[in-house]
Design a protein around this motif. Sequence first.
Motif, PDB file in Angstrom:
ATOM      1  N   ALA A 120       0.852  -1.413  -0.102  1.00  0.00           N
ATOM      2  CA  ALA A 120      -0.036   0.020  -0.091  1.00  0.00           C
ATOM      3  C   ALA A 120       0.866   1.252   0.175  1.00  0.00           C
ATOM      4  CB  ALA A 120      -1.007  -0.002   1.255  1.00  0.00           C
ATOM      5  N   GLY A 121       2.153   1.015   0.350  1.00  0.00           N
ATOM      6  CA  GLY A 121       3.058   2.303   0.669  1.00  0.00           C
ATOM      7  C   GLY A 121       3.310   3.266  -0.563  1.00  0.00           C
ATOM      8  N   ALA A 122       3.315   2.861  -1.958  1.00  0.00           N
ATOM      9  CA  ALA A 122       3.648   3.701  -3.031  1.00  0.00           C
ATOM     10  C   ALA A 122       2.448   4.445  -3.205  1.00  0.00           C
ATOM     11  CB  ALA A 122       3.958   2.799  -3.953  1.00  0.00           C
ATOM     12  N   ALA A 123       1.412   4.023  -3.111  1.00  0.00           N
ATOM     13  CA  ALA A 123       0.309   4.974  -3.273  1.00  0.00           C
ATOM     14  C   ALA A 123      -0.154   5.652  -2.119  1.00  0.00           C
ATOM     15  CB  ALA A 123      -1.105   3.793  -3.510  1.00  0.00           C
ATOM     16  N   ALA A 334      -6.624   4.573 -12.310  1.00  0.00           N
ATOM     17  CA  ALA A 334      -6.604   4.119 -10.789  1.00  0.00           C
ATOM     18  C   ALA A 334      -5.420   3.237 -10.330  1.00  0.00           C
ATOM     19  CB  ALA A 334      -8.074   3.760 -10.224  1.00  0.00           C
ATOM     20  N   LEU A 335      -4.574   3.741  -9.588  1.00  0.00           N
ATOM     21  CA  LEU A 335      -3.770   3.015  -8.861  1.00  0.00           C
ATOM     22  C   LEU A 335      -3.893   2.599  -7.370  1.00  0.00           C
ATOM     23  CD1 LEU A 335      -0.834   5.389 -10.326  1.00  0.00           C
ATOM     24  CD2 LEU A 335      -1.723   3.753 -11.410  1.00  0.00           C
ATOM     25  N   ILE A 336      -3.857   1.271  -7.412  1.00  0.00           N
ATOM     26  CA  ILE A 336      -4.324   0.794  -5.948  1.00  0.00           C
ATOM     27  C   ILE A 336      -3.328  -0.504  -5.553  1.00  0.00           C
ATOM     28  CG2 ILE A 336      -5.897  -0.766  -4.934  1.00  0.00           C
ATOM     29  CD1 ILE A 336      -7.959   0.327  -6.754  1.00  0.00           C
ATOM     30  N   TRP A 343      -3.394  -6.028   6.506  1.00  0.00           N
ATOM     31  CA  TRP A 343      -4.823  -5.652   5.778  1.00  0.00           C
ATOM     32  C   TRP A 343      -4.803  -4.420   5.618  1.00  0.00           C
ATOM     33  CZ3 TRP A 343      -5.308 -10.442   4.069  1.00  0.00           C
ATOM     34  CH2 TRP A 343      -4.992 -11.438   4.851  1.00  0.00           C
ATOM     35  N   MET A 344      -3.868  -3.653   4.715  1.00  0.00           N
ATOM     36  CA  MET A 344      -3.711  -2.124   4.390  1.00  0.00           C
ATOM     37  C   MET A 344      -3.906  -1.899   3.055  1.00  0.00           C
ATOM     38  SD  MET A 344      -0.555  -1.144   6.932  1.00  0.00           S
ATOM     39  CE  MET A 344       0.338  -2.821   6.559  1.00  0.00           C
ATOM     40  N   TYR A 345      -4.620  -0.932   2.547  1.00  0.00           N
ATOM     41  CA  TYR A 345      -4.676  -0.500   1.048  1.00  0.00           C
ATOM     42  C   TYR A 345      -4.349   1.128   0.815  1.00  0.00           C
ATOM     43  CZ  TYR A 345      -9.718   0.872   1.881  1.00  0.00           C
ATOM     44  OH  TYR A 345     -10.682   1.714   2.248  1.00  0.00           O
ATOM     45  N   GLY A 346      -4.049   1.268  -0.242  1.00  0.00           N
ATOM     46  CA  GLY A 346      -3.955   2.549  -0.589  1.00  0.00           C
ATOM     47  C   GLY A 346      -4.124   2.672  -2.076  1.00  0.00           C
ATOM     48  N   GLY A 347      -4.878   3.846  -2.554  1.00  0.00           N
ATOM     49  CA  GLY A 347      -5.156   3.900  -3.852  1.00  0.00           C
ATOM     50  C   GLY A 347      -5.319   5.367  -4.237  1.00  0.00           C
ATOM     51  N   ILE A 348      -5.315   5.837  -5.470  1.00  0.00           N
ATOM     52  CA  ILE A 348      -5.133   7.216  -5.907  1.00  0.00           C
ATOM     53  C   ILE A 348      -5.573   7.202  -7.455  1.00  0.00           C
ATOM     54  CG2 ILE A 348      -2.897   7.333  -6.627  1.00  0.00           C
ATOM     55  CD1 ILE A 348      -2.896  10.346  -5.253  1.00  0.00           C
ATOM     56  N   VAL A 349      -6.343   8.092  -7.978  1.00  0.00           N
ATOM     57  CA  VAL A 349      -6.708   8.424  -9.144  1.00  0.00           C
ATOM     58  C   VAL A 349      -5.846   9.433  -9.942  1.00  0.00           C
ATOM     59  CG1 VAL A 349      -8.456   9.092 -10.983  1.00  0.00           C
ATOM     60  CG2 VAL A 349      -9.145   7.411  -8.773  1.00  0.00           C
TER      61      VAL A 349
END
Length: 367
Positions: A120-123, A334-336, A343-349
């Motif tokens: 999740a870190g890069a997002a 969208a980058l996810i 159980w982590m997530y990161g996302g960005i458009v």
Amino acid sequence: MRTAQIIGTGGYQPGDPIDNATIEKLVGPLPDDVLNGLTIEQRFWMIDPRTGEHFDSNSGMAYKAAVAALAAAEVEPAEVDLMILATGTPDYTLPPSVNLVQEKLGLESCATLEIRSGGAGAAQALDIARLWIEQGNATTALVIGVEAISPAIAPVFLETEPDKIRMRDRIPLYMFGDGAGAIVVRAGEHGGLRRGATRAIGGLRKPGIWAIGGGTHAPLLQQQRSKKLVDLRVDVVGAGDFTPVMVSEALSHTLEAGQLAAADADWCLIPEGNAGWMLDSMRDAGVKTADWEALEGRIFDNLAMTGACGCAAVPLFLDNAWRNGMIQPGQRVALIGVEATKWMYGGIVCDWTAPTPSPATQSNESV
């Protein structure tokens, strides 16, 4: 209006590709259904598979990816005023790997941050870079995701015969690879990154992946007496059950935060989004949502050719897609990134603005 635009990417993986036949010689075979479900054909390691000797490092791979990204963006290292690095496998506990990369780039001074959120870190780092740039606190940011997993899994097979290795210990060898990806983000006036989304939804769940050893969880003398200094444990069943739930929430949350309808997205990067085990698990769990269905044929990764590479996955797969001309200016991407440890997530458009790089900057080979 000041925006944060992606203007270049770079990727690096060390050594020659290691295929599944080579892994089988090291640790023994996997059942065909398990191997086919992983959907990984090769990976790259920063160690010699025969001896475990290192021929690269976490910060070394990060530096090479950074140089490739800066070259593609036509940006000099001295122009970087914010550097954010995501990794779960740093060279040292301290100093942070980001500052080792800063030194390699010859940067006397810049703002630096290091994130330890796995995949999740890069997002997450991209969203932080967006905020700094939009608020005027930075003009040019360098975001890096890097992972050096092979040193942690090498003790499984070094000096051990393949038929002595348990099946559950073989699976990580078939899964994980090393590498780095980097993204240059610069202030602009239109397009670029939208508001991101992130959440840890496993606060009450046991980790899906544990990297135990080398920390302060137990006395160091006690750790030294252990059979393995670092023990990488993967809960395959738990990951199969809960990762699809996490991916489904990550997708809907990211699209909502970026104010983008799934039908209007041109591409969606989700590491393991097309893996056989993931698709089967999503179907079995009944979490293939309307958003997922609307994106059919537009979800991409490069997992088969790189292996699962943690923090490096999002920028590394993005670099591959951009350099191959798949992502074009004017498209919405969208980058996810997801992480099974807790159980982590990161996302960005991103409203993509960067033109396809010229042939002179296409290569992402070692520099």
